[in-house]
Design a protein around this motif. Structure first.
Motif, PDB file in Angstrom:
ATOM      1  N   VAL A   1      50.165  44.422  48.764  1.00 29.56           N
ATOM      2  CA  VAL A   1      49.581  42.762  49.958  1.00 29.56           C
ATOM      3  C   VAL A   1      50.452  41.603  49.175  1.00 29.56           C
ATOM      4  N   GLU A   2      49.860  40.816  49.808  1.00 32.12           N
ATOM      5  CA  GLU A   2      50.652  39.861  49.196  1.00 32.12           C
ATOM      6  C   GLU A   2      49.829  38.832  47.982  1.00 32.12           C
ATOM      7  N   THR A   3      48.424  38.975  48.655  1.00 34.78           N
ATOM      8  CA  THR A   3      47.567  37.821  47.762  1.00 34.78           C
ATOM      9  C   THR A   3      46.695  39.145  47.456  1.00 34.78           C
ATOM     10  N   GLY A   4      45.553  38.318  46.088  1.00 37.25           N
ATOM     11  CA  GLY A   4      44.770  39.180  45.210  1.00 37.25           C
ATOM     12  C   GLY A   4      43.350  38.949  45.811  1.00 37.25           C
TER      13      GLY A   4
ATOM     14  N   ASP B   1      42.168  46.355  49.348  1.00 35.32           N
ATOM     15  CA  ASP B   1      43.518  47.373  50.065  1.00 35.32           C
ATOM     16  C   ASP B   1      43.193  48.077  48.471  1.00 35.32           C
ATOM     17  N   ALA B   2      42.723  48.030  47.398  1.00 36.60           N
ATOM     18  CA  ALA B   2      41.991  48.905  46.399  1.00 36.60           C
ATOM     19  C   ALA B   2      41.300  49.456  46.558  1.00 36.60           C
TER      20      ALA B   2
ATOM     21  N   LEU C   1      50.740  45.125  39.453  1.00 37.62           N
ATOM     22  CA  LEU C   1      49.652  43.799  39.300  1.00 37.62           C
ATOM     23  C   LEU C   1      50.764  42.642  39.512  1.00 37.62           C
ATOM     24  N   ASP C   2      51.363  41.737  39.838  1.00 37.43           N
ATOM     25  CA  ASP C   2      52.035  40.515  39.163  1.00 37.43           C
ATOM     26  C   ASP C   2      50.563  39.137  39.375  1.00 37.43           C
ATOM     27  N   LEU C   3      50.935  38.786  38.029  1.00 36.07           N
ATOM     28  CA  LEU C   3      50.799  38.052  38.345  1.00 36.07           C
ATOM     29  C   LEU C   3      50.208  36.536  38.794  1.00 36.07           C
ATOM     30  N   GLY C   4      51.589  36.614  39.199  1.00 36.97           N
ATOM     31  CA  GLY C   4      51.787  34.854  39.849  1.00 36.97           C
ATOM     32  C   GLY C   4      51.748  35.240  41.114  1.00 36.97           C
ATOM     33  N   LEU C   5      50.347  34.972  41.834  1.00 39.54           N
ATOM     34  CA  LEU C   5      49.759  34.808  43.059  1.00 39.54           C
ATOM     35  C   LEU C   5      49.243  34.247  43.617  1.00 39.54           C
TER      36      LEU C   5
ATOM     37  N   GLY D   1      45.998  35.720  38.083  1.00 35.43           N
ATOM     38  CA  GLY D   1      45.977  37.675  38.196  1.00 35.43           C
ATOM     39  C   GLY D   1      45.033  38.183  37.533  1.00 35.43           C
ATOM     40  N   ILE D   2      44.668  38.114  35.967  1.00 36.72           N
ATOM     41  CA  ILE D   2      44.484  38.156  35.018  1.00 36.72           C
ATOM     42  C   ILE D   2      42.544  38.394  35.477  1.00 36.72           C
ATOM     43  N   ASP D   3      42.390  37.359  36.536  1.00 37.45           N
ATOM     44  CA  ASP D   3      40.773  37.394  37.186  1.00 37.45           C
ATOM     45  C   ASP D   3      40.988  38.789  38.230  1.00 37.45           C
TER      46      ASP D   3
END
Length: 218
Positions: free
Chosen positions: A19-22, A28-29, A39-43, A48-50
């Motif tokens: 998926v492309e967004t947080g 989805d998870a 998990l890529d942090l660059g959302l 991404g930490i949140d």
């Protein structure tokens, strides 16, 4: 990056959902309960930490962070907020595959409640508080034993200094980082591991036990 990871991991035998967004990732998870979350942090919508923190409130599935940010603060923040591993871009697909397999093994081992921990040459008897390394007994203090037991439960994963201090000494000692330097030195002396090959120090982040050779990047 997303498409490349999917193609690369599927070629290595993994079943992958992307998926492309947080927000989409959280949904989805929750619905599909993946074995491991990358998990890529660059959302585009959330930090991404949140997302990592929110996932960790309802599942203990392994979370591997991907980020172009190699700063110490970002790594510590991710690990303190529930990530199991942190990979800095660029990286090889074989390395990501290796990290995934390690995370899955550790999660499977953590599902039970073992009375013995084994991390390569290190064996810890949690019932009798006894330890051996390469088959020879180790004379450990209770705190030394607890440090090694905590790291052995997360073998291969960098545990931040705060995580170790809070687990072994308690929350009031979270900032007493000099304690760990002294204890790490003593433990290495007893293991004859003065070079830190087994008990590794990830500079300014924390410690880990390493029992496997580092994977080779593509």
């Amino acid at each position: 990056m997303l498409a490349a990871c999917r193609v690369g991991l599927e070629a290595l035998g993994h079943q992958v959902r992307t998926v492309e967004t947080g927000q989409a990732g959280l949904a989805d998870a929750a619905v599909h309960a993946p074995d491991v979350i990358v998990l890529d942090l660059g959302l585009p919508d959330f930090d991404g930490i949140d997302v990592c923190t929110r996932i960790r409130t309802w599942t203990d599935r392994p979370i591997i962070i991907l980020s172009a940010d190699s700063s110490e603060d970002r790594k510590v923040d991710a690990l303190d907020n529930g990530a199991d591993d942190y990979m800095t871009k660029p990286f090889g697909m074989r390395e990501l595959d290796a990290r995934l397999r390690v995370a899955l093994r550790h999660h499977a081992a953590d599902a039970g409640h073992p009375t013995e921990l084994v991390a390569g040459p290190l064996t810890l008897d949690l019932v009798h508080y006894q330890a051996t390394y390469d088959g020879r007994p180790l004379d450990l203090t209770p705190k030394e034993f607890d440090i090694l037991a905590y790291l052995a439960r997360h073998v291969g994963k960098v545990c931040t200094r705060r995580m170790i201090l809070e687990h072994v000494w308690g929350p009031a000692y979270a900032n007493e980082q000099h304690y760990l330097k002294v204890y790490a030195y003593r433990i290495r002396k007893k293991l004859h591991d003065e070079t830190g090959r087994f008990l590794q120090n990830d500079p300014s982040v924390g410690y880990r036990l390493t029992v496997e050779p580092a994977p080779t990047a593509c």
